[in-house]
Enzyme design. Structure first.
Site, PDB file in Angstrom:
ATOM      1  N   GLU A 105       0.884  -1.174   0.000  1.00  0.00           N
ATOM      2  CA  GLU A 105       0.000   0.000   0.000  1.00  0.00           C
ATOM      3  C   GLU A 105       0.915   1.215   0.000  1.00  0.00           C
ATOM      4  O   GLU A 105       1.460   1.591   1.031  1.00  0.00           O
ATOM      5  CB  GLU A 105      -0.893  -0.021   1.262  1.00  0.00           C
ATOM      6  CG  GLU A 105      -1.872  -1.183   1.310  1.00  0.00           C
ATOM      7  CD  GLU A 105      -3.093  -0.977   0.417  1.00  0.00           C
ATOM      8  OE1 GLU A 105      -3.313   0.166  -0.031  1.00  0.00           O
ATOM      9  OE2 GLU A 105      -3.814  -1.960   0.167  1.00  0.00           O
ATOM     10  N   CYS A 122      -2.298   9.441   2.631  1.00  0.00           N
ATOM     11  CA  CYS A 122      -1.823   8.908   1.348  1.00  0.00           C
ATOM     12  C   CYS A 122      -2.764   9.230   0.205  1.00  0.00           C
ATOM     13  O   CYS A 122      -2.335   9.383  -0.933  1.00  0.00           O
ATOM     14  CB  CYS A 122      -1.612   7.405   1.451  1.00  0.00           C
ATOM     15  SG  CYS A 122      -3.090   6.544   1.969  1.00  0.00           S
TER      16      CYS A 122
END
Ligand code: NAD
Length: 456
Positions: A210, A244
């Site tokens: 990720e 993010c």
């Protein structure tokens, strides 16, 4: 370098006892985790306040509450996810039945970053437990209080041969990666993602990565500007932009640039006050290094609003920079802070070309009322996941697997996606012994002709 061989071999032995394969055992572990998180809510909030100056509201919505919801959803559905699934069988396989058996990998390693230090360590843990794995968590060294609370919480709940937290930085991570693990789940930056994949390749260990990148946010000329301003400001400045999937930069249509930016400025005041630096609930930048990196962008383009900083408290107010081009230093890498550079466009093709010249983003946001433009962007641009007329919200749906594509990541999780990520899906054919169709054997008369009736 410290070796973690003994911890990993203890977990491997525990996995072999098959206790974790029992669904009631998994449900009990998830329930215990849920109760402990609720009990430790205040301690966690305090740690998040000390590490990042997260407000109670942010700590609950984006860390504690998020994880409780993921637990509730997983506990509710686990029995059905974990059951072997019967699937169709082709006519060529007459007499047999087909199944998919989800099975745990074994010992999984979860490496977490600092920006949502609790959620990004615990959400994958939920998937690991649900799927029947043992787990080792390596939380971030940059948020030591939260990592410590997490360590104590897990130590009180589970024996280390089942679930363990190992504290430390890069060396600890590398020590763990030197060993043979059964699954690696990593959340963090693109360069470290490459190091993780290289280490995993040595043992052919499967990975979920990720990662991050520059996520574009497009405001088209027909967008609902007021709502767009509010939803973009919230997605960008929550956690001081250290998310993010925060909109990294803005592409705004020339015709609406001015009114949009005015609304955006007003929204910043509405959400964070006239002096955001004095807002006691505004998240700080995690470290001096990141603070210095971010402030170095303040001379890019033209300062439209914001720009004030407090070095002692590592705080930067919501800032908008206009007259930006792809050549500016702020456009070279993921920003990961409360600075929003603005590019403008005339035609949508410029936006698509601009995005295509760069690595595939983790998220993309498009604000427009026009269904055709929505579909054009969704079909032309490859990105991890995103929203139409919103930002960040797709992250919190358990029905939308979350992950990147290209350099923004490999694999996805959340909801059933979390269970699937930590499960190997074992395909099984159960054949009858009552008869035996002869066509596949080499000695059958006119075998090829007959086979061609089925395989065409
Ligand atoms: P990072 O890559 O520096 O660190 C992440 C973890 O890896 C930490 O636990 C760290 O100790 C460890 N680590 C660092 N260097 C290592 C090395 N050389 N070898 C082995 N392990 C190492 O990331 P960060 O600064 O903590 O987090 C910010 C990054 O994470 C941003 O790029 C952001 O986009 C990304 N991120 C992605 C997601 C997502 O879900 N896709 C979520 C949050 C953050």
């Amino acid at each position: 370098m410290e070796t973690y061989r003994s911890l990993i071999s203890k977990q491997k032995s525990f996995f072999k006892t098959e206790k974790t394969k029992n669904i009631s055992f998994r449900l009990e572990a998830l329930q215990k985790l849920r109760t402990a998180i609720k009990k430790n809510e205040l301690v966690l909030m305090e740690a998040l306040r000390k590490d990042l100056n997260k407000s109670e509201f942010d700590a609950y919505t984006s860390e504690i509450g998020f994880v409780l919801e993921e637990l509730r959803f997983t506990i509710k559905h686990l029995r059905s996810w974990a059951a072997p699934k019967k699937v169709k069988t082709p006519v060529t396989h007459i007499g047999s039945t087909s199944y998919i058996y989800p099975e745990p990998y074994g010992v999984s390693l979860i490496i977490a970053p600092w920006n949502y230090p609790f959620q990004l360590a615990v959400a994958p843990l939920i998937g690991a437990i649900a799927a029947g794995n043992c787990a080792i968590i390596k939380p971030s060294e940059l948020t030591p209080r939260t990592s410590e609370v997490l360590g104590t919480l897990i130590l009180d709940l589970f024996p280390e041969e089942y679930i363990a937290v190992v504290q430390g930085g890069v060396e600890t991570s590398q020590g763990l990666l030197n060993e043979q693990l059964d699954y690696i789940f990593f959340t963090g930056s693109v360069p470290v993602g490459k190091i993780i994949m290289e280490a995993a390749a040595k043992h052919l260990t499967p990975v979920t990565l990720e990662l991050g990148g520059k996520s574009p946010c497009i405001v088209h000329e027909d967008a609902n500007l007021k709502l767009a301003a509010k939803r973009i400001a919230w997605g960008k400045f929550t956690n001081a932009g250290q998310t993010c999937i925060a909109p990294d930069y803005l592409y705004v249509h020339k015709k609406v640039k001015e009114p949009f930016l005015q609304l955006f400025k007003d929204t910043i005041t509405e959400l964070y006050g006239k002096e955001p630096l004095n807002n006691p609930d505004f998240t700080r930048i995690v470290s001096k290094r990141h603070f210095t990196r971010l402030t170095s962008f303040l001379d890019n383009g033209h300062l439209f609003t914001g720009g004030n900083v407090d070095q002692d408290r590592l705080t930067i107010e919501p800032t908008v920079l206009t007259d930006i081009s792809w050549e500016d230093s702020i456009m070279q890498d993921e920003i990961f802070g409360p600075l929003l550079p603005v590019l403008e466009f005339d035609d949508l093709s410029e936006v698509v070309e601009g995005i295509h010249r760069h690595p595939k983003p983790l998220a993309l946001y498009i604000f427009t009322e026009d269904h055709h433009i929505q579909e054009e962007v969704l079909n032309k641009v490859s990105f991890g996941g995103g929203c139409v007329n919103d930002t960040v919200y797709h992250f919190v749906s358990p029905y939308l697997p979350f992950g990147g594509v290209g350099t923004s990541g490999i694999g996805a999780y959340h909801g059933k996606g979390n269970f699937d990520t930590f499960s190997h899906l074992k395909s099984v054919l159960k054949q009858t012994t009552k008869f035996d169709i002869p066509f596949r054997y080499p000695n059958v008369k006119n075998g090829l002709e007959k086979i061609k009736l089925f395989m065409k």
